[in-house]
Design a protein around this motif. Structure first.
Motif, PDB file in Angstrom:
ATOM      1  N   VAL A   1       2.192   1.709  -3.474  1.00  5.48           N
ATOM      2  CA  VAL A   1       1.193   2.246  -4.397  1.00  5.48           C
ATOM      3  C   VAL A   1       1.142   3.764  -4.274  1.00  5.48           C
ATOM      4  O   VAL A   1       1.166   4.498  -5.274  1.00  5.48           O
ATOM      5  N   ALA A   2       1.067   4.254  -3.032  1.00  3.38           N
ATOM      6  CA  ALA A   2       1.039   5.709  -2.815  1.00  3.38           C
ATOM      7  C   ALA A   2       2.316   6.363  -3.314  1.00  3.38           C
ATOM      8  O   ALA A   2       2.291   7.446  -3.917  1.00  3.38           O
ATOM      9  N   ALA A   3       3.459   5.708  -3.080  1.00  2.00           N
ATOM     10  CA  ALA A   3       4.737   6.277  -3.506  1.00  2.00           C
ATOM     11  C   ALA A   3       4.853   6.310  -5.028  1.00  2.00           C
ATOM     12  O   ALA A   3       5.373   7.277  -5.599  1.00  2.00           O
ATOM     13  N   VAL A   4       4.386   5.259  -5.700  1.00  2.00           N
ATOM     14  CA  VAL A   4       4.419   5.222  -7.161  1.00  2.00           C
ATOM     15  C   VAL A   4       3.571   6.348  -7.738  1.00  2.00           C
ATOM     16  O   VAL A   4       3.986   7.059  -8.663  1.00  2.00           O
ATOM     17  N   VAL A   5       2.365   6.530  -7.194  1.00  2.00           N
ATOM     18  CA  VAL A   5       1.477   7.583  -7.686  1.00  2.00           C
ATOM     19  C   VAL A   5       2.093   8.963  -7.456  1.00  2.00           C
ATOM     20  O   VAL A   5       2.096   9.824  -8.347  1.00  2.00           O
ATOM     21  N   ALA A   6       2.659   9.183  -6.260  1.00  2.00           N
ATOM     22  CA  ALA A   6       3.248  10.490  -5.951  1.00  2.00           C
ATOM     23  C   ALA A   6       4.458  10.770  -6.833  1.00  2.00           C
ATOM     24  O   ALA A   6       4.635  11.896  -7.323  1.00  2.00           O
ATOM     25  N   ALA A   7       5.298   9.761  -7.030  1.00  2.00           N
ATOM     26  CA  ALA A   7       6.470   9.961  -7.887  1.00  2.00           C
ATOM     27  C   ALA A   7       6.048  10.254  -9.321  1.00  2.00           C
ATOM     28  O   ALA A   7       6.584  11.165  -9.966  1.00  2.00           O
ATOM     29  N   ALA A   8       5.089   9.486  -9.832  1.00  2.00           N
ATOM     30  CA  ALA A   8       4.629   9.696 -11.207  1.00  2.00           C
ATOM     31  C   ALA A   8       4.061  11.098 -11.381  1.00  2.00           C
ATOM     32  O   ALA A   8       4.284  11.750 -12.405  1.00  2.00           O
ATOM     33  N   PHE A   9       3.328  11.579 -10.387  1.00  2.00           N
ATOM     34  CA  PHE A   9       2.739  12.915 -10.467  1.00  2.00           C
ATOM     35  C   PHE A   9       3.809  13.995 -10.607  1.00  2.00           C
ATOM     36  O   PHE A   9       3.579  15.043 -11.204  1.00  2.00           O
TER      37      PHE A   9
ATOM     38  N   LEU B   1       0.825  -1.200   0.000  1.00  2.00           N
ATOM     39  CA  LEU B   1       0.000   0.000   0.000  1.00  2.00           C
ATOM     40  C   LEU B   1       0.864   1.257   0.000  1.00  2.00           C
ATOM     41  O   LEU B   1       0.554   2.244  -0.688  1.00  2.00           O
ATOM     42  N   LEU B   2       1.936   1.218   0.782  1.00  2.00           N
ATOM     43  CA  LEU B   2       2.851   2.359   0.808  1.00  2.00           C
ATOM     44  C   LEU B   2       3.484   2.562  -0.564  1.00  2.00           C
ATOM     45  O   LEU B   2       3.638   3.700  -1.033  1.00  2.00           O
TER      46      LEU B   2
ATOM     47  N   ALA C   1       9.052  12.167   0.810  1.00  2.00           N
ATOM     48  CA  ALA C   1       8.726  11.590   2.115  1.00  2.00           C
ATOM     49  C   ALA C   1       8.190  10.164   1.976  1.00  2.00           C
ATOM     50  O   ALA C   1       8.555   9.262   2.755  1.00  2.00           O
ATOM     51  N   LEU C   2       7.329   9.935   0.990  1.00  2.00           N
ATOM     52  CA  LEU C   2       6.771   8.590   0.796  1.00  2.00           C
ATOM     53  C   LEU C   2       7.845   7.587   0.400  1.00  2.00           C
ATOM     54  O   LEU C   2       7.851   6.441   0.878  1.00  2.00           O
ATOM     55  N   TRP C   3       8.784   7.990  -0.473  1.00  2.00           N
ATOM     56  CA  TRP C   3       9.818   7.054  -0.899  1.00  2.00           C
ATOM     57  C   TRP C   3      10.856   6.806   0.190  1.00  2.00           C
ATOM     58  O   TRP C   3      11.427   5.716   0.268  1.00  2.00           O
ATOM     59  N   LEU C   4      11.088   7.792   1.044  1.00  2.00           N
ATOM     60  CA  LEU C   4      11.952   7.542   2.203  1.00  2.00           C
ATOM     61  C   LEU C   4      11.312   6.501   3.121  1.00  2.00           C
ATOM     62  O   LEU C   4      11.992   5.590   3.620  1.00  2.00           O
ATOM     63  N   ALA C   5      10.010   6.625   3.328  1.00  2.00           N
ATOM     64  CA  ALA C   5       9.305   5.640   4.145  1.00  2.00           C
ATOM     65  C   ALA C   5       9.301   4.269   3.472  1.00  2.00           C
ATOM     66  O   ALA C   5       9.480   3.233   4.128  1.00  2.00           O
TER      67      ALA C   5
END
Length: 454
Positions: free
Chosen positions: A68-76, A65-66, A236-240
């Motif tokens: 998925v959120a990181a992929v979406v944020a990076a792509a954006f 789940l983390l 922040a998401l990718w660090l996590a």
């Protein structure tokens, strides 16, 4: 010369002559865990060109789940560094004393950075893990966007733009690998989600940069610098995600990036690289120059930014649906022809009568630019394993971006020398023909492992 350790085969063929694959490779290679034969799966799985995994996706539910959120944020955040600049390019040029030819070079800098830094991505991922490399990439994007807003000259602006684009480059190459590795049972939907978020970020940046700049006082520095804050969320998401990956059930690290594959001998790999390069030429020329084309036709700067956003918004639903549709067919030649035809029609309208039907030309250009998610999907389909996808992704994207470098520069030079858009846009229309030709070759149902010596 390949070593015995490099000589491995995927799919039917001689047994492996090198050592057993590393544990992380087994996670990407279903046969290492005793997966059923590909023929036991449904016919559409065979169309996707890869055996179905017999093991569950790598990592636990919370990590997935983390991710998925990181992929979406990076792509954006992969395109605002470019599309936020287009509507403000004239202001940046005037403030920094930048010529039209140099501005054309600025639109080519993304391709150069993607080519150079993308080559380093697989090696870095093998050493420290793909999640850690992507976290570093998002850090470079954040720092580069924040610092370039303070640049006092053209050279510094270009250098700091290159820092941000270097981070985008490693993300471009590694994202298909991350999807293949962590979501082997959801490659199509995840690539669709990634492509949709990328298109959404591109569109939002193009649409809101001008009004946001006005709201912040009218200076281009604030209008460009605000995107660093958006990139910080992805960081922040990718660090996590990187921290969670290291605590997960398997050690970090990417599969060997296809080192046993001599991709220079694969016609499919070359066709993919040229297709990727030509579609990048059109995409970056459009993102860099479309607002100027409309402004020279008498359309306001604000409306030209919205028209660029329309070009990107059109790609959002198409980018989400296209990967799954393309993966469900034995080949993707139909999509190559459809998208290429949209490009020819859109460029013809922009060259001959940009103000006559600006919304239609923007929509057609947006459909043409959906060749990007199609190219990413074909990279995933033209190799059998995550290792093959990693090698093919680095080869096709790095070489493709190198091929695309002259295009935006030449567009700027033609614009400056002729004072109009007939010749520059005519060039982009002419390039659609070889793009369609090599795309038809790249879209054939085959794997690079079958074309190159192991």
């Amino acid at each position: 010369m390949s070593t015995a350790a490099d000589r491995t085969t995927d799919g039917p063929g001689p047994a492996r002559t090198g050592p057993a694959p590393a544990p992380q490779d087994r996670l990407a290679d279903p046969r290492a865990a005793g997966a059923p034969a590909p023929g036991a799966r449904a016919r559409d799985d065979r169309h996707r060109g890869a055996p179905a995994p017999a093991v569950g996706p790598r990592g636990g539910r919370r990590l997935r789940l983390l991710l998925v959120a990181a992929v979406v944020a990076a792509a954006f955040n992969l395109r605002p560094a470019v599309t936020s600049l287009g509507p403000l390019l004239e202001r940046v040029r005037a403030d920094l004393g930048m010529s039209a030819t140099l501005a054309g070079l600025l639109t080519a800098v993304p391709s150069l950075c993607f080519a150079v830094f993308g080559l380093a991505a697989p090696g870095l991922a093998r050493r420290i893990g793909p999640a850690a490399v992507l976290a570093a990439g998002m850090g470079a994007v954040t720092a580069g966007l924040a610092a370039r807003a303070l640049a006092g000259g053209t050279a510094v602006f270009l250098l700091l733009s290159a820092v941000a684009l270097a981070g985008i480059a490693v993300t471009n190459v590694l994202m298909p690998v991350v999807v293949k590795r962590y979501f082997p049972d959801r490659v199509g939907p995840m690539m669709g989600l990634y492509s949709m978020a990328l298109s959404a970020g591109t569109a939002v940046a193009a649409a809101v940069t001008v009004p946001l700049t006005s709201a912040l006082g009218g200076g281009w520095r604030a209008g460009l610098g605000v995107w660093a804050a958006v990139a910080a969320v992805a960081l922040a998401l990718w660090l996590a995600a990187a921290a969670a990956d290291r605590r997960g059930p398997a050690a970090p690290g990417a599969p060997a990036a296809g080192r046993g594959l001599r991709l220079r001998r694969s016609r499919t790999a070359w066709a993919l690289a040229v297709f990727f390069g030509l579609q990048s030429t059109g995409a970056y020329a459009t993102m860099g120059w479309l607002p100027q084309i409309y402004q020279d036709a008498g359309i306001s700067a604000g409306t030209s930014g919205v028209l660029l956003a329309v070009t990107m918004v059109v790609g959002v639903p198409v980018s989400f649906l296209l990967p799954s549709l393309a993966a469900s067919r034995p080949d993707q030649r139909l999509f190559v022809v459809l998208l290429g035809s949209c490009g020819l029609a859109g460029y013809a309208g922009l060259a001959l009568a940009p103000a006559a039907a600006p919304w239609l030309w923007a929509a057609l250009a947006g459909l043409s630019n959906c060749a990007f998610p199609l190219a990413l999907t074909m990279i995933g389909l033209r190799a059998r394993s995550a290792a093959g996808v990693a090698g093919l992704s680095a080869f096709a994207q790095s070489l493709g971006y190198l091929i695309s470098i002259p295009g935006p520069v030449l567009v700027g030079a033609l614009y400056q020398s002729t004072g109009g858009w007939h010749a520059p846009v005519g060039l982009l229309a002419a390039l659609m023909l070889p793009q369609m030709a090599v795309g038809l070759r790249a879209a054939r149902a085959r794997h690079v492992e079958d074309e190159v010596p192991a």
